[in-house]
Structure formats: structure tokens, C-alpha cells
Design a protein around this motif. Structure first.
Motif, PDB file in Angstrom:
ATOM      1  N   ASN A  43      -5.410  -3.712  13.176  1.00 42.49           N
ATOM      2  CA  ASN A  43      -4.332  -3.941  12.216  1.00 42.49           C
ATOM      3  C   ASN A  43      -4.408  -3.039  10.993  1.00 42.49           C
ATOM      4  OD1 ASN A  43      -3.324  -5.972  13.857  1.00 42.49           O
ATOM      5  ND2 ASN A  43      -4.392  -7.608  12.767  1.00 42.49           N
ATOM      6  N   TRP A  44      -5.606  -2.557  10.648  1.00 47.09           N
ATOM      7  CA  TRP A  44      -5.782  -1.801   9.406  1.00 47.09           C
ATOM      8  C   TRP A  44      -5.972  -0.297   9.595  1.00 47.09           C
ATOM      9  CZ3 TRP A  44      -9.385  -4.623   5.348  1.00 47.09           C
ATOM     10  CH2 TRP A  44      -8.711  -5.753   4.862  1.00 47.09           C
ATOM     11  N   GLN A  45      -6.404   0.144  10.768  1.00 41.74           N
ATOM     12  CA  GLN A  45      -6.886   1.516  10.849  1.00 41.74           C
ATOM     13  C   GLN A  45      -5.789   2.581  10.774  1.00 41.74           C
ATOM     14  OE1 GLN A  45      -8.828   2.721  14.464  1.00 41.74           O
ATOM     15  NE2 GLN A  45      -7.595   1.371  15.741  1.00 41.74           N
ATOM     16  N   TYR A  46      -4.531   2.193  10.838  1.00 42.46           N
ATOM     17  CA  TYR A  46      -3.459   3.183  10.741  1.00 42.46           C
ATOM     18  C   TYR A  46      -2.702   3.076   9.411  1.00 42.46           C
ATOM     19  CZ  TYR A  46      -4.630   3.353  15.645  1.00 42.46           C
ATOM     20  OH  TYR A  46      -5.332   3.458  16.819  1.00 42.46           O
ATOM     21  N   LEU A  47      -3.324   2.486   8.409  1.00 40.78           N
ATOM     22  CA  LEU A  47      -2.661   2.302   7.123  1.00 40.78           C
ATOM     23  C   LEU A  47      -2.950   3.421   6.130  1.00 40.78           C
ATOM     24  CD1 LEU A  47      -3.157  -1.548   6.560  1.00 40.78           C
ATOM     25  CD2 LEU A  47      -1.168  -0.347   7.514  1.00 40.78           C
ATOM     26  N   THR A  48      -3.883   4.304   6.425  1.00 39.50           N
ATOM     27  CA  THR A  48      -4.196   5.392   5.492  1.00 39.50           C
ATOM     28  C   THR A  48      -3.314   6.606   5.786  1.00 39.50           C
ATOM     29  OG1 THR A  48      -5.908   6.423   6.859  1.00 39.50           O
ATOM     30  CG2 THR A  48      -6.590   4.606   5.435  1.00 39.50           C
ATOM     31  N   ARG A  49      -3.249   7.516   4.814  1.00 45.20           N
ATOM     32  CA  ARG A  49      -2.514   8.772   4.966  1.00 45.20           C
ATOM     33  C   ARG A  49      -3.365   9.913   4.398  1.00 45.20           C
ATOM     34  NH1 ARG A  49      -0.565   5.717   7.623  1.00 45.20           N
ATOM     35  NH2 ARG A  49       1.554   4.887   7.727  1.00 45.20           N
ATOM     36  N   GLU A  50      -3.283  11.070   5.071  1.00 46.11           N
ATOM     37  CA  GLU A  50      -3.913  12.304   4.585  1.00 46.11           C
ATOM     38  C   GLU A  50      -5.440  12.228   4.533  1.00 46.11           C
ATOM     39  OE1 GLU A  50      -2.192  15.320   3.685  1.00 46.11           O
ATOM     40  OE2 GLU A  50      -0.602  14.250   4.758  1.00 46.11           O
ATOM     41  N   ASP A 484      -4.844   8.959   0.897  1.00 47.56           N
ATOM     42  CA  ASP A 484      -4.066   7.908   0.243  1.00 47.56           C
ATOM     43  C   ASP A 484      -4.364   6.595   0.969  1.00 47.56           C
ATOM     44  OD1 ASP A 484      -2.210   6.120  -0.713  1.00 47.56           O
ATOM     45  OD2 ASP A 484      -0.458   7.374  -0.319  1.00 47.56           O
ATOM     46  N   ILE A 485      -4.968   5.626   0.253  1.00 46.66           N
ATOM     47  CA  ILE A 485      -5.300   4.345   0.874  1.00 46.66           C
ATOM     48  C   ILE A 485      -4.536   3.196   0.212  1.00 46.66           C
ATOM     49  CG2 ILE A 485      -7.587   5.168   1.551  1.00 46.66           C
ATOM     50  CD1 ILE A 485      -8.704   3.317  -0.710  1.00 46.66           C
ATOM     51  N   SER A 486      -3.424   3.501  -0.415  1.00 44.67           N
ATOM     52  CA  SER A 486      -2.696   2.463  -1.152  1.00 44.67           C
ATOM     53  C   SER A 486      -2.274   1.326  -0.234  1.00 44.67           C
ATOM     54  CB  SER A 486      -1.478   3.070  -1.856  1.00 44.67           C
ATOM     55  OG  SER A 486      -0.642   3.748  -0.936  1.00 44.67           O
ATOM     56  N   ARG A 487      -1.800   1.636   0.970  1.00 46.48           N
ATOM     57  CA  ARG A 487      -1.371   0.570   1.876  1.00 46.48           C
ATOM     58  C   ARG A 487      -2.570  -0.205   2.425  1.00 46.48           C
ATOM     59  NH1 ARG A 487       3.395   2.160   5.957  1.00 46.48           N
ATOM     60  NH2 ARG A 487       2.331   4.148   6.241  1.00 46.48           N
ATOM     61  N   LEU A 488      -3.668   0.488   2.624  1.00 46.79           N
ATOM     62  CA  LEU A 488      -4.876  -0.185   3.075  1.00 46.79           C
ATOM     63  C   LEU A 488      -5.377  -1.149   2.001  1.00 46.79           C
ATOM     64  CD1 LEU A 488      -7.112  -0.430   5.246  1.00 46.79           C
ATOM     65  CD2 LEU A 488      -8.307   1.443   4.076  1.00 46.79           C
ATOM     66  N   ALA A 489      -5.358  -0.708   0.757  1.00 42.96           N
ATOM     67  CA  ALA A 489      -5.779  -1.574  -0.349  1.00 42.96           C
ATOM     68  C   ALA A 489      -4.846  -2.774  -0.482  1.00 42.96           C
ATOM     69  CB  ALA A 489      -5.829  -0.776  -1.644  1.00 42.96           C
ATOM     70  N   ALA A 490      -3.548  -2.523  -0.295  1.00 42.19           N
ATOM     71  CA  ALA A 490      -2.584  -3.617  -0.391  1.00 42.19           C
ATOM     72  C   ALA A 490      -2.807  -4.657   0.707  1.00 42.19           C
ATOM     73  CB  ALA A 490      -1.161  -3.070  -0.315  1.00 42.19           C
ATOM     74  N   ALA A 491      -3.328  -4.209   1.846  1.00 42.47           N
ATOM     75  CA  ALA A 491      -3.602  -5.129   2.951  1.00 42.47           C
ATOM     76  C   ALA A 491      -4.856  -5.959   2.714  1.00 42.47           C
ATOM     77  CB  ALA A 491      -3.734  -4.355   4.254  1.00 42.47           C
ATOM     78  N   GLY A 492      -5.643  -5.582   1.701  1.00 42.32           N
ATOM     79  CA  GLY A 492      -6.823  -6.372   1.369  1.00 42.32           C
ATOM     80  C   GLY A 492      -8.139  -5.643   1.416  1.00 42.32           C
ATOM     81  N   PHE A 493      -8.132  -4.355   1.776  1.00 45.46           N
ATOM     82  CA  PHE A 493      -9.394  -3.613   1.847  1.00 45.46           C
ATOM     83  C   PHE A 493     -10.008  -3.442   0.469  1.00 45.46           C
ATOM     84  CE2 PHE A 493     -11.576   0.491   1.336  1.00 45.46           C
ATOM     85  CZ  PHE A 493     -12.643   0.290   2.188  1.00 45.46           C
TER      86      PHE A 493
END
Length: 756
Positions: A43-50, A484-493
Motif C-alpha cells: 500500500n505504501w511503496q508507490y507513494l514516493t516520487r523522484e 519527494d515523500i509528501s504522500r508517504l508521510a501523509a499516509a503515516g510514514f
């Protein structure tokens, strides 16, 4: 009750326990909670960019390629080294379609099953590794095919598989006039094109044959070296595949698998003068007890030939040089060790046309450093690097400028001693230049012309940055990608905590990571689980940002987070006996694999508990795979007062049962009492706490019979334990393969029941 009946009774009880798992005791996690944790990686591993992977340069230094995270997965880009213009490295959709057809399974364009590739030739073909096999795909028609290896397989590099014919294609001489091959176990040479061969040897036989795969022509085509081989013991491991696809009846699998103490192939170098036919058997006095010889390599002037020698027991390494005119051998460089020469970290580069100078990596002063060696006498001309730090890798040697580019860790005081940085230094040890200033772990790719480098750096709390720098001084040219890990952080990482404490000696810093539940409450008390891998061949606590996938030996951060989210604090530690620190730090493992750094680990746990009241060291679990599985079992055998529960996956529980290469490196040869001292079979009666053994029936890395021998010993000792055998499963059976992975769920269930 008789021994046999007792075993049958316990086995039946065990089978019943495995089929009928008890329900969680309230208010523990629900099945939905467990399934959610198991699915966390997916669920989380495709949330990062670049987030970029280390670059691969084109041979002409004009551009470099890399993989980065994008919407939906990963994409490969090519960047121009001058303009930084970026373009897709290839058509991902077409490559996925053709690769799917070649593999017989679906491959998604944004999830191609490799992390890096190299262009071949004119950039119309790419080459990469997939499932431990080389592949090539042409970009004109996107045809993909695996690259067959024509060479004869060798069991762990030391015993040839004689059931497979050797690659006996004619080896053409550099002048193009003659070709060499083997007929009836003897060396023959003939004029190019298949003229009547001239037999140069007559002493070859099936039990002492000339190996065509070791033929090495001198650059002037006047001489040739080849190895005459006396075969070692061809031990085979047999495995029953109980439920093979496509048939009802079991299938028997056989694997060439040399084990510690087995006889290895003995290679005897033989030198031939092609014009006179003179044969010289090289005196073996300088390599009397070989574990392995490298294939011969001729110096550019053709006056001598060299090969590397590792002694059985790994106490000595040498470069042996042989004079072409006389056949006289001398030791161009020798490395002796009281414990072991770390074979995987050896570096040797012979300089010039004659090999009169050699750059050599050595731990002779207690740290891995580079030395300039006189190749005639074997004496040290001068040190290239020095200090209480470690050379990790040589990137490039520039003979013309007499400079070396290398990676090292531990130079910068006040930062993590495992962080790798790039440096350049002159052959005489002067002008040491740091090229990567950021406090992070760096992975550097140097351009072939040594003008530029791509620096990919990160920390567990710093998303990956990829930067282009000048190789001369490390000055920045441009940023290639910034994670960019903004979406990963938003998911709770949340990044793990880095924690250090003193080890068993009260002086040495021991480094580790701490992962807490997403809903962590410092007012609560949490059971602790340690993710262990303690193999002496490396260090294992993650230093880079990428938190997904699996490290060589265990989960990365997200796997630990998934377990933590069920109500645990999960940690990973590099204790003494692991690599990338001083020689003394690693030597703790020598003939002492049962140690696994436990005195350092337990001290680390206690130090964290003293600072953090939520860290409950009255309930400590442990898990690991392969050598980590062995360490997990040993935690419950030798430190059962501290560790209360363990999941041991695919473990090499008795080093006499495991592969020859890994175990003789750390326990030596001949097989002695140190092998038994580390054996989970011999010490099974000491088991304390709760144990869950997991093994893949078709493990080709560690003999799965090792697990069953532990089971047998535990039953004999009347010990209770859990066991899961996965039909058809391999060595990676405990690693997640999908959103809801059965084996991972069973591990999580076990720890919830055992520690909560």
C-alpha cells in the motif's frame, strides 16, 4: 513411551497445533489488523516520487541512466551529461509486453523486474540481470531473451559439475593464427580453421583433466597457461518436491552442493611454450593448499602471467606471478591473517605492462586500506590510505595520473561510521580529497572518463538526492533528482529513530534503528522485537532512505513498521562480529558464530530501556532469516533468559550442513569444534521460550534438512515448538510476495500470541 512413539505423538500434536491456531487473547489485534499490517508494503511503496537508484554511465561518458519512482511505480530515464536533458530510456510499455511473453508471466510497465541496466553497443540493446540470469532486449524490435551461460557450473565456485560439458569452443590466439582447445582431456593447438591439431599435453585423464575454460593466451601468442584439474567431491543435496505444479506425484530435485570439509577441485597451473611445445608444471610451493585459484591473467607485455590464490581456511591470500620464459613463480604480494582474510573485500590491480606495481587492499593494520606493493619483491612501497577508518570499495584507478577514487566510511568524526563517502587520493597517499560532503550515505557512479560522478545519497530520515558532481573536487554541477515523500508521510510514514549505545567492552558504539507503532503512546509499555542478521560478511542496519523491499538478511523499515503497528517496538542492531568497522570488530565472529553480537545487542536493549520507559525488555522477541535464522535460534538456546520468543526462517542451524564458501570463511578448515559450538542441533536441549521454525521445502541456498535436523533434536529433547514447511518454497519463503502473504501473517500471529 518408546522414542519412536514419543516422536510420532509429539509430531501429531505439533501438526494439530499448526492446523488449529488459538484465537487472540482480547484485546489483541484483530485479523483485520494483521492483514492491514501485512499489506502495508504494497500500500505504501508507490507513494514516493523522484527517488532515484545509482546511475549507470554509457561507455563514452556522454550520458547516464537511472531508475526513479513515478506515479504507479518506477521509470528508467537517460540524462545527458552536458545538458542534463532527460528522456525515457526506452518504451516501457513495449518492453513490458515482450518481457511478459519471454517470461511467461505478466510484467507491468511501471514495475519492471530489474533495478538497473546497461546499454550495449550503439544504445540499441540493453542488458540487465533478472532472477540471477543475464538478459538482453533489443530496442529496435524489443525482442528479449535470456543469455545462456555456456560455462560449466561450479558448486559455490569450487567443485565443477562434471555432468555438464565444459565450454570447449576453440580459444583463438591474439595474433589470430592458432586456436586452443581440449581433446580427450588434453590440451591441443591447431592452426585457425581446424587444421590437424598438435597435442601439447599427454598426462590428462578423466581424473586429472585439462580445463578448456581456463585457457589463457599470452598477448604475443607465444605462450599459454591452462589448469589441470583434479576433481573434488561432488556432494549432492536431494530435495523432495512434494506438490509440484502439473502433477500429482512428488518430484526429486538434486543440487551440487559442497559443504565444509569436502574436497574441492585442485587446480594445477601448467605453462606451455607454443613454438617449442615445452610444458612447465608450475611449482605449487607458493600455493600448497588451495581453496580457489582465479583464472590466469597475462600481463600486457606477455612476459609473465598471474593468478590469485586463497588458501583453504582463508588464512592467506596471494598474487602468484609466473615468468613466461622460465616458468618460475614468485609471490607478487602476500596477505596473512591470524584469523581470516576477508575474501570478498580483496582488491588487486596490477599496474603498467609488467605488473611491477600492484594496488592491494589489506587489513594488516586492523583497518581495510590500500597499499602500493612492489610486484617483484612483494614489499610495501608505500601506504595509499591510512587511519582508523575503512576503505569500502575502489571505484577507479587512473594509472596515468596515479590516482585512486574510492569509497570509505568512518573518516568523518561525529557522524554514523557506516556512512559511505567518496574520495580521491594520489598513489603516494597525498592529496586526499573528499568528494561528497553531505552527512549521509553515498552511492557514487564515476564516469568512464573520470570527469564527472553521479552521487546518490540519503539517510533513513533524508529522502534520496541524486547529484552530478565534478570528479576532481566534488564540486556540484546540478541536481538530477530530489526525492519527494509528501504522500508517504501523509499516509503515516515516520522515519525510524537512530540509537547508539556502548557495546560489551563499554567503549565501542553499537548502532541500531528503532521503529515504533503508528499510534505510539509513550505512556504505554510495548513488547520488543529484534530483526536480526549477524552474518560477518556485511553490516545490515539500513543507512539509506529506501524503506521498502528486503535487505540482504531481513526486513527493511516498512516490514518492521508493519510488525510494529500491531503493538510492538521493532529494532535492528549491528553488533560486533559484523563488517565495515575495524578488523577487531569483525574478528569477534571468527570461530564464534554462536556469538552473533548478543552481548552488544543485549547491552543496547538495556541502554534504550533505561531511557525509554515504554520499552519493555521483559518481553523481547527476535526474528531472522538464513544466518539470521541461525542467530534467532541461538538467541533462545544461549540467551533464553533475555529473548522470550523467536521466528527462525530458512536457517543454517548447523554450519556443517551449510554451503562450503560462507562457512569455511568464518569457521576455518578443517572442520573443528567451533562448528559444533554454534550448532542449534547439538544444543537443542537448551531451548527456552517460544520458537517458530519456517522453511521452504525447495531452499537451494541452505539445505532444508538443516531445519529438520533441529526439529528432530527438539523432539528428542521433548521441547515444544511450532513448525511451518512451505511446499515448493525457496530460501526467500519468509519474505512478502503480495498484499496478503500467508507466511508473513503467520509470523505476525505468532508474535502477537507469544508476546502480547
Amino acid at each position: 513411551m518408546s522414542r519412536v512413539l514419543r516422536r510420532l505423538s509429539l509430531s501429531g500434536l505439533l501438526a494439530g497445533l499448526l492446523l488449529c491456531q488459538p484465537a487472540f487473547a482480547a484485546p489483541g489485534p484483530s485479523r483485520e489488523d494483521v492483514d492491514r499490517s501485512v499489506a502495508l508494503r504494497e500500500n505504501w511503496q508507490y507513494l514516493t516520487r523522484e527517488i532515484a537508484w545509482p546511475a549507470h554511465w554509457l561507455p563514452d561518458s556522454s550520458a547516464f541512466t537511472y531508475r526513479k519512482t513515478v506515479e504507479g511505480g518506477f521509470a528508467f530515464e537517460t540524462a545527458d551529461a552536458v545538458t542534463l536533458a532527460k528522456s525515457a530510456a526506452f518504451d516501457h510499455d513495449r518492453l513490458a509486453r515482450e518481457l511478459s511473453r519471454a517470461l511467461g508471466r505478466t510484467v507491468q510497465p511501471m514495475r519492471l523486474p530489474f533495478t538497473g541496466f546497461d546499454y550495449v553497443g550503439d544504445r540499441q540493446t540493453i542488458a540487465f540481470w533478472l532472477d540471477e540470469q543475464g538478459w538482453r532486449c533489443t530496442l529496435s524490435d524489443y525482442h528479449c531473451e535470456a543469455q545462456a551461460d555456456p560455462s560449466r557450473p561450479r558448486g559455490f565456485g569450487v567443485v565443477r559439475d562434471l555432468s555438464v560439458p565444459a565450454d570447449n569452443h576453440p580459444r583463438l590466439s591474439p595474433d589470430g593464427k592458432r586456436e586452443a582447445l581440449v581433446e580427450d582431456d588434453n590440451l591441443v593447438v591447431r592452426r585457425k580453421g581446424g587444421a590437424e591439431p598438435v597435442r601439447l599435453s599427454t598426462d590428462g585423464s578423466a581424473g586429472d583433466f585439462y580445463d578448456p575454460e581456463t585457457i589463457a593466451w599470452s598477448p604475443d601468442s607465444r605462450h599459454l597457461m591452462i589448469y589441470r584439474v583434479r576433481p573434488g567431491y561432488a556432494r549432492h543435496v536431494l530435495r523432495v518436491e512434494a506438490a509440484p505444479d502439473g502433477q500429482i506425484q512428488p518430484r526429486l530435485q538434486s543440487q551440487l552442493y559442497p559443504k565444509p570439509g569436502d574436497a574441492v577441485d585442485i587446480e594445477q597451473p601448467v605453462l606451455f611454450d607454443i613454438d617449442t611445445g615445452r610444458e612447465t608444471v608450475i611449482d605449487a610451493a607458493l600455493f600448497p593448499n588451495p581453496y580457489q585459484l582465479s583464472n590466469p591473467r597475462w600481463r600486457p607485455d606477455g612476459r609473465s602471467v598471474a593468478f590469485d590464490y586463497i588458501a583453504r581456511g582463508f588464512g592467506q591470500a596471494r598474487v602468484i606471478a609466473v615468468d613466461a620464459a622460465t616458468g618460475t613463480a614468485h609471490a607478487a604480494v602476500t596477505e596473512d591473517a591470524r584469523t581470516f582474510v576477508y575474501a570478498d573485500r580483496r582488491f588487486v590491480q596490477e599496474l603498467g605492462k609488467t605488473g611491477d606495481e600492484i594496488i592491494w587492499a589489506s587489513e594488516r593494520d586492523g583497518w581495510n586500506h590500500l597499499y602500493l606493493i612492489d610486484g617483484r619483491s612483494g614489499r610495501v612501497k608505500n601506504r595509499i590510505t591510512t587511519g582508523d577508518w575503512v576503505v569500502r570499495e575502489v571505484l577507479k584507478v587512473d594509472e596515468a595520473k596515479r590516482q585512486v577514487w574510492f569509497m570509505a566510511s568512518g573518516i568523518n568524526k561525529g557522524e554514523d561510521p557506516y556512512f559511505r563517502h567518496a574520495y580521491r587520493v594520489d598513489f603516494d597517499g597525498r592529496n586526499l580529497t573528499a568528494l561528497t560532503p553531505e552527512m549521509a550515505d553515498h552511492d557514487v557512479s564515476l564516469s568512464p572518463d573520470m570527469r564527472l560522478l553521479v552521487d546518490t545519497y540519503s539517510r533513513v530520515d533524508l529522502p534520496t538526492v541524486s547529484a552530478l558532481r565534478r570528479a576532481a573536487d566534488g564540486s556540484p554541477v546540478a541536481t538530477v533528482t530530489r526525492g519527494d515523500i509528501s504522500r508517504l508521510a501523509a499516509a503515516g510514514f515516520r522515519p525510524p529513530q537512530v540509537f547508539t549505545a556502548k557495546g560489551r567492552d563499554g567503549k565501542t558504539d553499537i548502532w541500531g534503528l528503532v521503529v515504533r507503532p503508528h499510534d505510539y503512546d509513550p505512556a504505554k509499555r510495548y513488547p520488543v522485537i529484534e530483526n536480526i542478521y549477524a552474518g560477518p560478511h556485511d553490516s545490515f542496519v539500513p543507512k539509506q532512505f529506501w524503506p521498502f523491499g528486503y535487505h540482504s538478511g531481513g526486513d527493511k523499515v516498512i516490514g518492521m513498521q508493519a510488525l510494529a503497528d500491531l503493538g510492538f517496538i521493532v529494532v535492528q542492531i549491528d553488533g560486533m562480529g559484523t563488517a565495515n568497522r575495524s578488523k577487531a570488530f569483525q574478528d569477534v565472529a571468527w570461530k564464534n558464530l554462536q556469538d552473533s553480537g548478543f552481548p552488544d545487542r543485549i547491552a543496547w536493549h538495556k541502554a534504550l530501556a533505561a531511557q525509554d520507559p515504554s520499552y519493555d525488555i521483559s518481553r523481547v522477541g527476535i526474528y531472522g532469516a538464513s544466518a539470521g535464522g541461525q542467530s534467532t535460534l541461538n538467541a533462545l538456546l544461549f540467551h533464553g533468559g533475555f529473548y522470550k520468543a523467536g521466528v527462525a526462517l530458512a536457517g543454517c542451524y548447523d554450519n556443517r550442513m551449510d554451503k562450503i564458501s560462507w562457512n569455511e570463511q568464518w569457521l576455518g578448515w578443517p572442520v573443528d569444534a567451533s562448528y559444533a559450538a554454534a550448532s542449534g542441533v547439538d544444543h537443542a536441549a537448551q531451548l527456552k521460550g517460544k520458537l517458530f521454525l519456517i522453511v521452504g521445502e525447495q531452499d537451494s541456498n541452505v539445505d532444508p534438512a538443516s531445519t529438520m535436523q533441529v526439529v528432530d533434536a527438539l523432539i528428542e529433547a521433548d521441547k515444544d515448538f511450532d513448525l511451518l514447511v512451505v511446499p515448493g518454497g525457496g530460501h526467500s519463503v519468509g519474505r512478502s510476495t503480495g498484499p496478503i502473504d500467508y507466511v508473513t501473517r503467520r509470523q505476525f500471529d505468532f508474535f502477537v500470541r507469544a508476546l502480547q
